[in-house]
Design an enzyme around this catalytic site. Sequence first.
Site, PDB file in Angstrom:
ATOM      1  N   LYS A  39       2.631 -12.291   9.629  1.00  0.00           N
ATOM      2  CA  LYS A  39       1.830 -11.408   8.767  1.00  0.00           C
ATOM      3  C   LYS A  39       2.653 -10.946   7.566  1.00  0.00           C
ATOM      4  O   LYS A  39       3.885 -11.008   7.592  1.00  0.00           O
ATOM      5  CB  LYS A  39       1.326 -10.216   9.569  1.00  0.00           C
ATOM      6  CG  LYS A  39       2.418  -9.296  10.090  1.00  0.00           C
ATOM      7  CD  LYS A  39       1.872  -8.328  11.135  1.00  0.00           C
ATOM      8  CE  LYS A  39       2.970  -7.407  11.621  1.00  0.00           C
ATOM      9  NZ  LYS A  39       2.609  -6.729  12.872  1.00  0.00           N
ATOM     10  N   ARG A 137      -4.664   2.518  18.988  1.00  0.00           N
ATOM     11  CA  ARG A 137      -4.915   2.040  17.631  1.00  0.00           C
ATOM     12  C   ARG A 137      -6.058   1.035  17.661  1.00  0.00           C
ATOM     13  O   ARG A 137      -7.097   1.246  17.066  1.00  0.00           O
ATOM     14  CB  ARG A 137      -3.619   1.418  17.078  1.00  0.00           C
ATOM     15  CG  ARG A 137      -3.626   1.146  15.618  1.00  0.00           C
ATOM     16  CD  ARG A 137      -2.274   0.632  15.126  1.00  0.00           C
ATOM     17  NE  ARG A 137      -1.877  -0.625  15.766  1.00  0.00           N
ATOM     18  CZ  ARG A 137      -0.800  -1.314  15.421  1.00  0.00           C
ATOM     19  NH1 ARG A 137      -0.002  -0.868  14.458  1.00  0.00           N
ATOM     20  NH2 ARG A 137      -0.507  -2.437  16.026  1.00  0.00           N
ATOM     21  N   TYR A 251      18.188   4.600 -17.293  1.00  0.00           N
ATOM     22  CA  TYR A 251      17.301   5.766 -17.362  1.00  0.00           C
ATOM     23  C   TYR A 251      18.036   7.019 -16.899  1.00  0.00           C
ATOM     24  O   TYR A 251      18.757   7.004 -15.900  1.00  0.00           O
ATOM     25  CB  TYR A 251      16.072   5.555 -16.471  1.00  0.00           C
ATOM     26  CG  TYR A 251      15.086   4.568 -17.057  1.00  0.00           C
ATOM     27  CD1 TYR A 251      14.416   4.852 -18.249  1.00  0.00           C
ATOM     28  CD2 TYR A 251      14.830   3.363 -16.425  1.00  0.00           C
ATOM     29  CE1 TYR A 251      13.505   3.940 -18.787  1.00  0.00           C
ATOM     30  CE2 TYR A 251      13.923   2.456 -16.943  1.00  0.00           C
ATOM     31  CZ  TYR A 251      13.270   2.753 -18.131  1.00  0.00           C
ATOM     32  OH  TYR A 251      12.378   1.865 -18.659  1.00  0.00           O
ATOM     33  N   MET A 298      12.668  -1.055 -13.145  1.00  0.00           N
ATOM     34  CA  MET A 298      11.628  -1.870 -12.518  1.00  0.00           C
ATOM     35  C   MET A 298      12.066  -3.332 -12.392  1.00  0.00           C
ATOM     36  O   MET A 298      11.857  -3.960 -11.358  1.00  0.00           O
ATOM     37  CB  MET A 298      10.328  -1.778 -13.322  1.00  0.00           C
ATOM     38  CG  MET A 298       9.156  -2.416 -12.608  1.00  0.00           C
ATOM     39  SD  MET A 298       7.629  -2.375 -13.552  1.00  0.00           S
ATOM     40  CE  MET A 298       7.223  -0.641 -13.515  1.00  0.00           C
TER      41      MET A 298
HETATM   42  C1  LIG Z   1       3.569  -6.978  13.872  1.00  0.00           C
HETATM   43  C2  LIG Z   1       3.189  -7.185  15.274  1.00  0.00           C
HETATM   44  C3  LIG Z   1       4.076  -7.800  16.162  1.00  0.00           C
HETATM   45  C4  LIG Z   1       5.493  -8.175  15.791  1.00  0.00           C
HETATM   46  O1  LIG Z   1       6.304  -7.016  15.777  1.00  0.00           O
HETATM   47  P1  LIG Z   1       7.879  -7.147  15.598  1.00  0.00           P
HETATM   48  O2  LIG Z   1       8.371  -5.788  15.905  1.00  0.00           O
HETATM   49  O3  LIG Z   1       8.126  -7.532  14.181  1.00  0.00           O
HETATM   50  O4  LIG Z   1       8.360  -8.173  16.528  1.00  0.00           O
HETATM   51  C5  LIG Z   1       3.626  -8.084  17.438  1.00  0.00           C
HETATM   52  N1  LIG Z   1       2.366  -7.754  17.823  1.00  0.00           N
HETATM   53  C6  LIG Z   1       1.502  -7.130  17.008  1.00  0.00           C
HETATM   54  C7  LIG Z   1       0.154  -6.786  17.502  1.00  0.00           C
HETATM   55  C8  LIG Z   1       1.886  -6.817  15.714  1.00  0.00           C
HETATM   56  O5  LIG Z   1       1.020  -6.187  14.907  1.00  0.00           O
END
Ligand SMILES: *Cc1c(COP(=O)(O)O)cnc(C)c1O
Length: 364
Positions: A39, A137, A251, A298
């Site tokens: 992700k 969640r 800056y 930036m």
């Molecule tokens: C992001 C995520 C992971 C991975 O987490 P890490 O701590 O990076 O290993 C695993 N399961 C779910 C549901 C996640 O959202």
Amino acid sequence: MEPVELQERAWIEVDLSALEANLRLLQKMAKGEVIPVLKADAYGHGALPLARFLEGKGVGRFAVATLAEGRALREGGVKGEVLLLGSLHPLEAEAALRWGLTPTLSTLEAAQALAARARALGLTPRAHLKVDTGMNRVGFPWEKAKDALLAVEALGIRVEGVYTHLATAGEDEAFVEVQRSRFQRVREALGEGYFYHLENSHGLLLHGGENVRVGLALYGLIPGFSLKPILRLLARPTLVKQLGPGDRVGYGGEYVARGGEWLLTLPVGYADGLPRGAVRFVKGPEGGLYPVAGRISMDQTTVLSPGPLPLEAVLEVLSPDFGPTGLCAWAEARGTIPYEVAVHLSRRFPRVYRYGEEVWEVLN
Ligand SMILES: *Cc1c(COP(=O)(O)O)cnc(C)c1O
């Protein structure tokens, strides 16, 4: 390892051999399957090249957060299962089906939408069931997992996997045990025939695991377990000059020169993911630490070098290690977690993916 030199002023290099070494280490620790979590563009490392590489190394299942992320993997030719983490929204059911992505179900509304869209398209709906064992969640409540499973299956959905997520791995180990035992009870209630997966990186490293979903550990961003960061950011100076006494830099004019210092301007800044106030050094061509002088802008950062350098010189702004120029040091100085720093690494740099000495792919 010597960096690959691109004809660019700044670029990112990702070491796929280090990624492979991290994967093999994690696979040795897990009793079952290691699912790479890709992700947020693989936490800034580039989801598609990593997925393609890992697929070539025998990985058959990946996890992403959003439909667009899953679709990008499919469009890039990734064949393995792509699990959408988080809870499927009913509005996303059709796209998930069309792109052959495996949604996560934690509501009956989403399950109904998935079943209805699948019927209309003549496709078989497949999904993983998310069970909430204490994070509150997403997920069906763990005590009602069996009812949820029956209801989802009654809609004609093929439930292939069942999983939960740890809320406190690395922080509250007693609660990890609570979640693990709840998930074990879910497993006993639902029976075999499903692919159960549980731990994230810290869960696996600290407790072991069977089928696990790992992100951070795969990218080597956890010190102390022989994992290795896989990404570095390199830059050449765009300007080299000597400062006069009283010259102020950047800056706010925060850095005031004694006079005689050599200043390099590097074409990287906070828009590239350098956390303002938290990047203290970069590494010079010979490995020495050059202090940042003045505020990070930036798109530019000014550093002090012990002497003049040619504009062709290559400096390491972010190093694949746990030292003062590593991502974990940035996160700590910023008072945040490595995840947050990693996901903000810029997409505007060219990227070199290398496997050992071989350049595997260049994205420009
Ligand atoms: C992001 C995520 C992971 C991975 O987490 P890490 O701590 O990076 O290993 C695993 N399961 C779910 C549901 C996640 O959202």
